[in-house]
Design a protein around this motif. Structure first.
Motif: not given
Length: 721
Positions: A198-208
């Motif tokens: 699954r994709p993961i995101y930072d607290p600002q909803n940016r793709l990591l």
């Protein structure tokens, strides 16, 4: 006269009694056997369903672990609890999870091409991996201590995480999914695995990047092998493409060839049950078509097996098939024992019934033998017979009836003979009437079917001709103006060429590209060909309309020659030259005919039937000769018309085909009579033609033929009806 193979009365009395006993016991045994089989089927279904439920529950719980861990870790990263930049802390977190759950690998691939993870490839030791974005030898594998710290470098590999399916697929999907099942051979330890990603995101909803967790699918085989049903049956999981995932046998779902791990297709399994079930599914519309659970029985190596196939899906994209198989003989031992007991009881009952039947038969048979002797005497002609009574009431009544019958028999004998003769005469008369009625009914039925068929064909032909006629007339009418406009444009172009001898280079290039000289020469020819083609279509449409005559249900004065020409045009495809013979020549010897009153459509049908028979006769004759012989004496059909005695019109159609033998000529107009092979003729064409000419037109239809020389059909109908 006595029959030498007749049975004695004692046997006749004993056998039904014995058969009743035997039948009753046998029926009870049969019903017991069938009930046992039904119970076996129910028990097998319950056991298979229970096993399927157990496997289904295990799959849900086992396969939910990696997706749940991914979700927990992704949430921790989004909330800032885990920082993917702190590889050491996150890797130890993964190391702790690896200690608690039965996983093969868990790791993170970042968008910059870097990543790290924790592996449990051999199921014994846990290692850590880290990689940079640039190969070569950019992936490092380390051993770990009991705290998850790196201790020693094990190996280095080339690795590009950004191009791996486990990275690209969840990024493209934008949601958690399962990757494809794949096999790996690391350090001679092959294994099969599937990754939850699954994709993961930072607290600002940016793709990591993405996070992935793999599980070892051989653990599923271990689970299936420990099921109770696996002791006698087979349980296996298979993908929709037929590749094995896991099974309850000892066979692994992959093979190793030259250190390369290859997936094993179910139809290639060494297990005969798995192989047979897979082949059965593949031949029954394939693995992809199974959308709901299905049960069936399948014979494998002479043994029946109960089989259940159930689709297994989850919300993350897995779509497998769970197959449970159970052999029938696992339940049949007790039923077979009961069957043997039933057979023994039947034999014992048969013996007892036979002994009782012998004594009963001897007591009953004595008065019957007296009746038998009296009957034999009457049969030999001695009607003066009296049967003595005995101790059985029913036989006494029978004796009195027999004595009365003997007296009446002589009286009725003569009356019977007279009635027999009268009945035979009436039966013969009635049979003859029924035969005649049946023949007439068959002929009428066939004629009605043929008439309806021709009526439908006429409607179709007329409809098609009408629909084609309008657009063809439109095209044909405008071709004249198209040709004039084209000639004007070409003339204008020639004037331009005369006055501008050196046109600009662009015009010269365009003229060469479109081949202007060829276009000026070929365009008028093309228009002329189109005009000739539309004229030909108009002629064919007119011929079809003339042949069908759908608007002429009653007598009407028509041009016979026009109908004949239309029929010839329709048959042109059979008259023209072929590779095995030249064109069949048509000779028209038309006389001067006035308009003739007739049913035009039906008269055209008669002409069509005769011409088709002539063509068939010529082709049959040609089949017996070489091409040169056919060419020297080609097929020929002559059509002659004339007016006879100012009141009759005569149409004669002759050919130089094979001719008709004398014996066949006498039956040529009989219904259902044909000399053609099966499938080429119904035997109704000439019969219906004869009826149309003789009954509907009051005319004559005659056939004159000489074998090996040809045949002539002569039609005569009145000019006025």
């Amino acid at each position: 006269m006595l029959r030498c193979n007749a049975l004695p009365l004692q046997i006749v009395l004993i056998i039904p009694f014995v058969l009743q006993i035997f039948g009753a016991v046998g029926l009870v045994g049969y019903l017991s056997f069938k009930n046992g089989q039904r119970a076996v089927n129910d028990l097998a279904e319950q056991l298979i369903d229970r096993s399927s439920d157990v496997v289904n529950g295990h799959l849900k719980s086992y396969l939910a672990v990696p997706q749940t861990l991914n979700q927990m870790n992704a949430n921790a990263i989004r909330r800032g609890i885990l920082d993917v930049r702190d590889h050491e802390t996150v890797a130890k977190h993964f190391w702790d999870q690896m200690q608690l759950y039965d996983l093969t690998y868990t790791g993170i691939g970042l968008t910059n091409g870097q990543g790290f993870g924790v592996a449990h490839y051999d199921g014994k030791t846990i290692t850590r991996e880290e990689w940079t974005s640039k190969p070569p030898k950019n992936l490092l594998n380390y051993t770990t201590d009991n705290q998850g710290n790196r201790t020693k470098l094990n190996a280095r590999w080339d690795y590009d995480s950004l191009n791996q399916p486990w990275y690209t697929e969840p990024i493209a999907a934008g949601k958690p999914i399962w990757g494809k099942i794949y096999t790996v051979n690391l350090s001679d330890s092959p294994y099969i695995t599937v990754a939850a990603t699954r994709p993961i995101y930072d607290p600002q909803n940016r793709l990591l990047g993405m996070i992935g967790t793999e599980i070892h699918l051989l653990k599923l085989s271990d689970f299936l092998r420990n099921l109770d049903i696996s002791k006698s049956g087979q349980v296996f999981l298979v993908e929709r493409n037929g590749a094995l995932i896991a099974n309850s046998g000892t066979e692994k779902p992959f093979t190793v060839v030259k250190a390369q791990v290859q997936r094993l297709q179910a139809i290639d399994s060494s297990n005969p049950i798995i192989q047979s079930i897979a082949k059965h599914i593949q031949t029954s519309n394939g693995f992809q078509t199974i959308s709901q659970a299905k049960d069936f029985k399948l014979e494998v190596q002479g043994e029946q097996n109960f089989v259940n196939v159930m689709p297994w899906r989850d919300e993350y994209g897995l779509d497998w098939l769970l197959v449970v198989s159970l052999p029938e003989n696992a339940f049949m031992a007790q039923i077979n024992a009961n069957t043997r007991t039933t057979i023994a009881l039947c034999l014992g009952a048969l013996a007892v019934a036979s002994v009782m039947g012998i004594f009963t038969a001897r007591w009953i048979v004595r008065p019957i033998l007296r009746l038998n002797r009296a009957s034999e005497a009457i049969a030999s002609g001695n009607l003066d017979q009296t049967v003595e009574t005995g101790s059985i009431r029913e036989f006494n009544t029978l004796s009195h009836s027999f004595n009365h019958m003997a007296r009446r028999l002589n009286e009725l004998f003569m009356a019977l003979e007279h009635s027999k003769e009268e009945l035979e005469d009436r039966v013969e008369e009635r049979t003859a009437e029924l035969k005649n009625a049946l023949a007439e009914l068959q002929r009428t039925q066939a004629q009605v079917v043929q008439a309806e068929k021709m009526s439908s064909l006429g409607q179709l032909v007329a409809g098609v001709a009408h629909e084609i006629n309008n657009p063809v007339n439109f095209i044909h009418g405008n071709l004249h103006y198209v040709q004039e406009y084209t000639e004007d444009l070409l003339r204008l172009l020639q004037v331009y060429q005369q006055h501008i001898s050196q046109p600009p280079a662009e015009i010269q290039t365009t003229a060469e590209d479109i081949e202007l000289e060829f276009l000026q020469d070929d365009l008028p020819k093309m228009l002329a060909s189109m005009k000739l083609g539309t004229e030909r279509i108009r002629q064919i449409v007119l011929s079809l309309r003339n042949f069908s005559r759908m608007d002429e249900a009653e007598y009407k004065a028509v041009d016979i020659h026009e109908g004949i020409d239309s029929t010839l045009l329709i048959l042109q495809h059979r008259l023209k030259a072929k590779s095995e013979r030249p064109e069949i020549e048509i000779i028209k010897d038309y006389g001067t005919l006035p308009l003739v009153e007739c049913y035009a459509g039906q008269f055209n049908q008669v002409i069509m039937n005769i011409l088709v028979n002539s063509i068939d006769a010529i082709e049959e004759n040609n089949a017996k000769r070489t091409y040169q012989e056919v060419k020297d004496n080609s097929g020929r059909i002559t059509i002659r018309t004339a007016v006879i005695n100012a009141t009759w019109v005569e149409v004669a159609i002759s050919d130089n085909g094979s001719g008709i033998p004398k014996a066949v000529q006498q039956r040529i107009f009989d219904p259902f009579f044909t000399t053609k092979p099966l499938g080429k003729g119904t035997g109704m064409g000439m019969s219906i033609s004869y009826q149309i000419i003789t009954e509907k037109h009051g005319g004559k239809l005659e056939c004159f033929s000489t074998p090996r020389e040809g045949t002539e059909f002569m039609i005569r109908i009145p000019l006025r009806q």
